[in-house]
Design an enzyme around this catalytic site. Structure first.
Site, mmCIF file in Angstrom:
data_model
loop_
_atom_site.group_PDB
_atom_site.id
_atom_site.type_symbol
_atom_site.label_atom_id
_atom_site.label_comp_id
_atom_site.label_asym_id
_atom_site.label_seq_id
_atom_site.Cartn_x
_atom_site.Cartn_y
_atom_site.Cartn_z
ATOM 1 N N GLU A 1 28.617 42.633 24.618
ATOM 2 C CA GLU A 1 29.684 41.734 24.162
ATOM 3 C C GLU A 1 29.090 40.709 23.192
ATOM 4 O O GLU A 1 28.109 40.043 23.526
ATOM 5 C CB GLU A 1 30.302 41.022 25.373
ATOM 6 N N GLU B 1 32.192 45.681 31.221
ATOM 7 C CA GLU B 1 30.787 45.727 31.620
ATOM 8 C C GLU B 1 30.364 47.086 32.175
ATOM 9 O O GLU B 1 29.257 47.546 31.933
ATOM 10 C CB GLU B 1 30.476 44.622 32.647
ATOM 11 N N ASP C 1 25.698 37.091 36.109
ATOM 12 C CA ASP C 1 26.805 37.086 37.070
ATOM 13 C C ASP C 1 27.759 38.278 36.844
ATOM 14 O O ASP C 1 28.408 38.742 37.767
ATOM 15 C CB ASP C 1 27.609 35.792 36.923
ATOM 16 N N PHE C 2 27.829 38.745 35.586
ATOM 17 C CA PHE C 2 28.770 39.831 35.267
ATOM 18 C C PHE C 2 28.234 41.206 35.689
ATOM 19 O O PHE C 2 28.923 42.212 35.553
ATOM 20 C CB PHE C 2 29.097 39.853 33.765
ATOM 21 N N HIS D 1 28.677 31.500 36.489
ATOM 22 C CA HIS D 1 27.889 31.569 35.256
ATOM 23 C C HIS D 1 26.501 30.945 35.430
ATOM 24 O O HIS D 1 25.889 30.536 34.456
ATOM 25 C CB HIS D 1 28.598 30.847 34.106
#
Lengths: 343, 324
Positions: free
Chosen positions: B29, B60, B85-86, B129
């Site tokens: 991204e 993701e 975190d993603f 985050h």
């Protein structure tokens, strides 16, 4: 196609369909005798035309991934039934040296990028393979095979979107067998018009009756022509899972009448009828093919039974590239802590 | 020697590697036109073009899954997750697929990819985050795990990661991108070797990533009070170099593990257990663990600071360890 060509094609398809069916029957025997590794064994009987028809339209150099019900697809690709059966039995002569089994069988040489035991788990890998082909091997296609269960997984739609966005040579093949384990499709999916979902993402889409291997082949061939040019596609092959989800599943969730009706969708009987009616072969000649295949698969079964188990030390191999790092066995660590000699 | 930033060192490693190896592609991204959420890939689209620096949708799972498939077939992808975190959204692809493919397939097919991401506190990113999730990766056989703390390591570890034949999780720290330092051109220590950042004979502080700098600051203060702490930077959590740690503990007899991830079942639990196993005979005190609190990261800057180890707490804990 001339009548002679069509005859040759029909006979090739017939043999392939029968090979898948009888391979699965032999695997089932192996299971009943306790010869397979593990209790999770998913047979593709009833879904043979999806495997043989699509694979017939694929070319050398193409890559593919399958779901957990992928024996037939790999066999139709040209897999050696001995090495397949050995892998399903967890033996050292198997495709993955007894480390993957039925649900993780793979072969780099044949472009099999792996069966996957996570529903939808291998779909996005063909997007990556498609990217490689677009950049390095133009003209190759990457094909993901999965069941109707994966139609409800989010990653499929991420994959369709990215393939269309990047114009990747990717085909998504849903082998619809009406059931995700014991849940019938109409209990799992709010809409059954799967082609519309694919079209929304800009994919070419088609639906085909999995009773007719020629139809599956022709549709796949047409779609793959466009796929190779960078127009990703979706194909739904409608079939019926003749047996339970896994070998031990007696399908208590569906009634006998439904099963009898479903098993009429038999691609082998359908093609055999056409072969005989067209005068290409007589019944006895068809029987002879079946006998030959039985012998081939019996040999595969015997090979798997007699093959050696992997060596105990092999457990620690293949976690990483051998040049880098290797797991340290638990027992060795304990002995080191206590200053005891290593076993 | 040239002075540069951690961010620029990472970009230099990517650039040098891509000039050398045409099979490397970057996907993620905002990696292209935007130049990366933290600016690491800025300008790379212009040099390498859209085919090799690929902006992706916010998807993701397919970012990581595409990297896996591309790696299996002959590319060497660098997938970027904007925040570690993603990774929750791509956990199947990382844990069930990338990490296990070589093994499941009997060694036939490797997955030479790098998953770059960044974690940690320092920007009031709050609970989704700011996490440090390296213990999850460390708990998964089949993954290399690098966590550079210096400009030189940012460069050399990433360069090395892009030559390995297995998946590498490469975790940067959001608080280090603007850090300046000398980029030593010669190759640093080998992959999987820890580095002693400060010599000292009284106690051993084991750490990695941003906490190494906190430990070094703490060690300077402790020195003024007559305590000489040895500071070890692990650099990679897989492979894990316990030899360097054990050798140090065999001299100091006292060890403290300092990590930003939360305490329970975290990286410090593993390191302290290993010290107990491997240097038991030398230990004069229990191994201490100074790690993040077992709470989600709060947004308040003051609470955020309190949720992870600080220089002051490293000093005070080291003094407790020294019974001072």
């Amino acid at each position: 196609m001339t009548d002679q060509q069509e005859k040759q094609q029909a006979l090739r398809f017939f043999r392939q369909l029968v090979r898948v069916r009888i391979f699965e029957e032999r695997v089932s025997e192996l299971f009943v005798q306790g010869g397979t590794a593990g209790s999770m064994l998913h047979l593709s009987i009833g879904e043979e035309a999806g495997a043989v028809g699509v694979m017939g339209a694929m070319r050398e150099g193409d890559g593919f991934t399958t779901h957990h019900r992928g024996h037939g697809i790999f066999l139709a690709r040209g897999a050696d039934p001995k090495k397949m059966m050995a892998e399903i039995a967890g033996k050292s002569t198997g495709y993955c040296r007894g480390k993957g089994g039925s649900m993780h069988i793979a072969d780099r040489g044949l472009g099999h990028l792996g069966a996957n035991a996570i529903v939808g788990g291998g779909i996005s890998h063909v997007v990556g393979a498609g990217l490689t082909y677009q950049m390095k091997h133009h003209g190759n296609a990457a094909v993901a095979f999965f069941g109707d269960g994966a139609m409800q997984q989010g990653v499929l739609y991420e994959s369709m979107n990215l393939s269309a966005l990047w114009k990747l040579p990717v085909m998504f093949v849903c082998v619809n067998n009406e059931y995700g384990m014991g849940t019938r499709l109409d209990h799992a999916s709010a809409s059954l018009e799967f082609e519309k979902r694919a079209e929304t993402f800009g994919l070419l889409a088609a639906e085909v009756d999995g009773i007719d291997v020629f139809e599956v082949y022709n549709q796949s061939k047409n779609l793959l022509e466009d796929v190779r040019k960078g127009n990703p596609a979706f194909l739904k092959v409608n079939s019926y899972r003749f047996h339970g989800h896994a070998r031990m599943d007696k399908s208590p969730y569906r009634d006998q009448q439904e099963e009898e009706e479903g098993r009429k969708k038999d691609a082998i009987a359908f093609l055999r009828d056409r072969i005989v009616k067209s005068g290409w072969y007589q019944e006895t000649e068809c029987d002879a093919i079946v006998e030959e295949v039985k012998q081939e698969m019996d040999e595969a079964l015997n090979h798997a039974r007699n093959a050696a188990d992997p060596g105990a030390d092999e457990m620690y191999e293949d976690v990483f590239d051998p040049q880098t790092t290797k797991p340290f066995p638990v027992d060795s660590r304990i002995r080191e802590s206590l200053h005891l000699p290593q076993a | 020697m040239t002075e540069t930033t951690y961010r620029e060192a990472l970009r230099q490693a990517l650039t040098d590697s891509m000039r050398r190896d045409p099979s490397i592609v970057i996907l993620g991204e905002e990696v292209g036109k935007y130049g990366g959420a933290y600016g690491v890939t800025k300008g790379m689209l212009e040099e390498f073009g859209e085919a090799r620096v690929r902006d992706t949708p916010i998807s993701e799972e397919v970012i990581v899954g595409t990297a896996v498939g591309a790696a299996m077939t002959g590319l060497r992808p660098v997938a970027e997750l904007m925040y570690v975190d993603f990774v929750t959204l791509a956990m199947d692809q990382l844990v069930n697929q990338a990490a296990k493919i070589r093994y499941m397939f009997g060694g036939q097919i490797g997955v030479p990819m790098v998953l770059r991401s960044q974690g940690g506190t320092g920007r009031s990113g709050a609970a989704q985050h700011s996490q440090s999730l390296e213990a999850w990766m460390m708990h998964t056989p089949g993954l290399h795990l690098a966590m550079p703390s210096t400009v030189t390591d940012a460069y050399h570890l990433l360069m090395h990661a892009l030559t390995l034949h297995d998946p590498v999780v490469f975790l940067e720290h959001k608080g280090l991108y603007t850090m300046k330092g000398e980029l030593k051109p010669e190759r640093a220590l080998p992959w999987g070797k820890a580095e002693v950042r400060r010599k000292g004979g009284d106690c051993t502080l084991v750490s990695y990533s941003r906490m190494v700098h906190f430990c070094l600051d703490a060690a300077d203060s402790l020195s003024k009070e007559g305590i000489e702490a040895e500071v070890i930077d692990l650099r990679t959590l897989h492979p894990l170099d316990m030899d360097t740690v054990s050798e140090s503990v065999s001299r100091t007899g006292k060890a403290m593990v300092v990590t930003e991830d939360c305490l329970t079942a975290g990286v410090s639990a593993e390191i302290s257990a290993r010290i107990m196993e491997e240097a038991f005979d030398f230990l004069e005190e229990p191994v201490l663990r100074l790690s993040g609190e077992d709470i989600p990261i709060p947004v308040s800057p003051e609470l955020e600071k309190g949720s992870v180890p600080s220089v002051d707490r490293i000093i005070s804990t080291a003094k407790m360890l020294m019974r001072r």
